[in-house]
Design an enzyme around this catalytic site. Structure first.
Site, PDB file in Angstrom:
ATOM      1  N   GLY A 186       0.910  -0.691   6.934  1.00 17.24           N
ATOM      2  CA  GLY A 186      -0.117   0.352   7.019  1.00 17.24           C
ATOM      3  C   GLY A 186      -1.400  -0.042   6.318  1.00 17.24           C
ATOM      4  O   GLY A 186      -2.084   0.809   5.740  1.00 17.24           O
ATOM      5  N   ASN A 224       3.897   1.049   2.842  1.00 13.42           N
ATOM      6  CA  ASN A 224       2.837   2.054   2.698  1.00 13.42           C
ATOM      7  C   ASN A 224       2.562   2.836   3.980  1.00 13.42           C
ATOM      8  O   ASN A 224       2.015   3.927   3.926  1.00 13.42           O
ATOM      9  CB  ASN A 224       1.571   1.321   2.219  1.00 13.42           C
ATOM     10  CG  ASN A 224       0.313   2.136   2.428  1.00 13.42           C
ATOM     11  OD1 ASN A 224      -0.029   2.989   1.599  1.00 13.42           O
ATOM     12  ND2 ASN A 224      -0.389   1.897   3.530  1.00 13.42           N
ATOM     13  N   TYR A 228       7.828  15.436   5.907  1.00 14.49           N
ATOM     14  CA  TYR A 228       7.123  14.564   4.960  1.00 14.49           C
ATOM     15  C   TYR A 228       7.798  14.625   3.580  1.00 14.49           C
ATOM     16  O   TYR A 228       8.059  13.583   2.965  1.00 14.49           O
ATOM     17  CB  TYR A 228       5.662  15.005   4.883  1.00 14.49           C
ATOM     18  CG  TYR A 228       4.762  14.088   4.101  1.00 14.49           C
ATOM     19  CD1 TYR A 228       4.412  12.836   4.597  1.00 14.49           C
ATOM     20  CD2 TYR A 228       4.248  14.478   2.868  1.00 14.49           C
ATOM     21  CE1 TYR A 228       3.569  11.999   3.879  1.00 14.49           C
ATOM     22  CE2 TYR A 228       3.403  13.650   2.149  1.00 14.49           C
ATOM     23  CZ  TYR A 228       3.063  12.414   2.647  1.00 14.49           C
ATOM     24  OH  TYR A 228       2.232  11.576   1.942  1.00 14.49           O
ATOM     25  N   ALA A 247      11.147  12.847   3.828  1.00 11.31           N
ATOM     26  CA  ALA A 247      11.009  11.390   3.947  1.00 11.31           C
ATOM     27  C   ALA A 247      10.587  10.779   2.610  1.00 11.31           C
ATOM     28  O   ALA A 247      11.098   9.726   2.207  1.00 11.31           O
ATOM     29  CB  ALA A 247       9.993  11.051   5.030  1.00 11.31           C
ATOM     30  N   THR A 295       9.560   5.196 -10.525  1.00 10.11           N
ATOM     31  CA  THR A 295       8.424   5.724  -9.760  1.00 10.11           C
ATOM     32  C   THR A 295       7.264   5.978 -10.717  1.00 10.11           C
ATOM     33  O   THR A 295       7.451   6.625 -11.756  1.00 10.11           O
ATOM     34  CB  THR A 295       8.792   7.057  -9.079  1.00 10.11           C
ATOM     35  OG1 THR A 295       9.907   6.834  -8.229  1.00 10.11           O
ATOM     36  CG2 THR A 295       7.624   7.605  -8.267  1.00 10.11           C
TER      37      THR A 295
END
Ligand SMILES: NC(=O)c1ccc[n+]([C@@H]2O[C@H](COP(=O)([O-])OP(=O)(O)OC[C@H]3O[C@@H](n4cnc5c(N)ncnc54)[C@H](O)[C@@H]3O)[C@@H](O)[C@H]2O)c1
Length: 258
Positions: free
Chosen positions: A14, A82, A148, A151, A234
């Site tokens: 991406g 990404n 979203y 995911a 993260t």
């Protein structure tokens, strides 16, 4: 001091625009050979970044992209997942095709690219770094963005599981969770009315959106040798959005901006 990425080979999905473009540009500037895997051509082609037309939802397309990297660079050290899309709609109204497209791009895309990168990194025996772009949506619920949110939460789950699978190979697997970042992704939400600039910025404690460079800085850190003992983690880059408990503290409980 930043250690160089000289000799490292990176694939960024991406990367034709937005955050991916900023990540690819940053890795290139720090010395890496960079391949941009995107289904669309770059908005602004960058000298030195090799674009490979790739659909991250398609196993054959991803396999072909990694074959091209084999031929042109011989190995892979850094994978940045990404690529992303947005489809907004309530459960009961949003189509299965739209739901599936979001999950396929974000989550299947990570699985397919990691499935190509990991065996190559293991076989070479020099470790590697996989960084996936999640979102603050991985931690909270956003109405109309169920696919979203699911995911992005899935990306964190797969990141943790994969980090353990490859830990003894010296391959590190981490994620970066951006908050609202000024890109065409956001412009799309502003245009369809699912986002409004006023409440987006008002909800951010730092009272502004992120720049793509601010997201790429965190990716760069995790990608390189500055983060050699970090895996399964993260980094949230959101101007304080995720940790905010109350919408607006009284002024006497806020430090003035000087
Ligand atoms: N912009 C934000 O506010 C924000 C916040 C949190 C997370 N993110 C995440 O950051 C990532 C990048 O977002 P952005 O804002 O730069 O979006 P963007 O829409 O500007 O760029 C996304 C890129 O992904 C590519 N892409 C889409 N589907 C693809 C596919 N199947 N195969 C290959 N390439 C594909 C597009 O062509 C595009 O170049 C996404 O994963 C997004 O979810 C963005």
């Amino acid at each position: 001091m930043t250690r160089s990425l000289d000799g490292k080979v990176a694939a960024v999905t991406g990367a034709a625009r937005g955050i991916g473009d900023a990540i690819a540009t940053r890795l290139l500037a720090d010395g890496a050979t960079v391949f941009a895997l995107d289904k669309n051509p770059p908005d602004e082609p960058r000298a030195g970044i090799v674009h490979i037309e790739t659909d991250v939802t398609d196993p054959a397309s991803v396999a072909a992209a990694f074959k091209t990297i084999d031929e042109r660079a011989g190995h892979i050290d850094i994978l940045v997942n990404n690529a992303g899309i947005q489809r907004v709609g309530l459960v009961g109204k949003v189509s299965f095709a739209d739901f599936s497209a979001v999950v396929a791009t974000h989550l299947n895309g990570l699985f397919l690219c990691a499935s190509e990168a990991v065996p190559r990194m293991v076989a070479r025996g020099k470790g590697g770094s996989i960084v996936s772009i999640a979102s603050t949506a991985a931690f909270v619920g956003l109405p109309g963005r169920g696919a979203y949110c699911a995911a992005k939460a899935g990306i964190l789950g797969l990141t943790r599981a994969l980090s353990l699978e490859v830990a003894t190979s010296g391959i590190r697997v981490n994620a970066v969770a951006p908050g609202f970042t000024r890109t065409k992704f956001i412009d799309q939400g502003l245009a369809d009315g699912s986002l409004e600039e006023g409440w987006m910025i008002g909800r951010v404690p730092m009272k502004r959106l992120a720049t793509t460079e601010e997201i790429s800085n965190a990716v760069r850190f995790l990608a390189g040798d500055e983060a050699t003992y970090m895996t399964g983690q993260t980094i949230v880059v959101d101007g304080g959005w995720i940790v905010q408990g109350i919408p607006e503290a009284p002024t006497w409980l806020q430090t003035p901006a000087s």
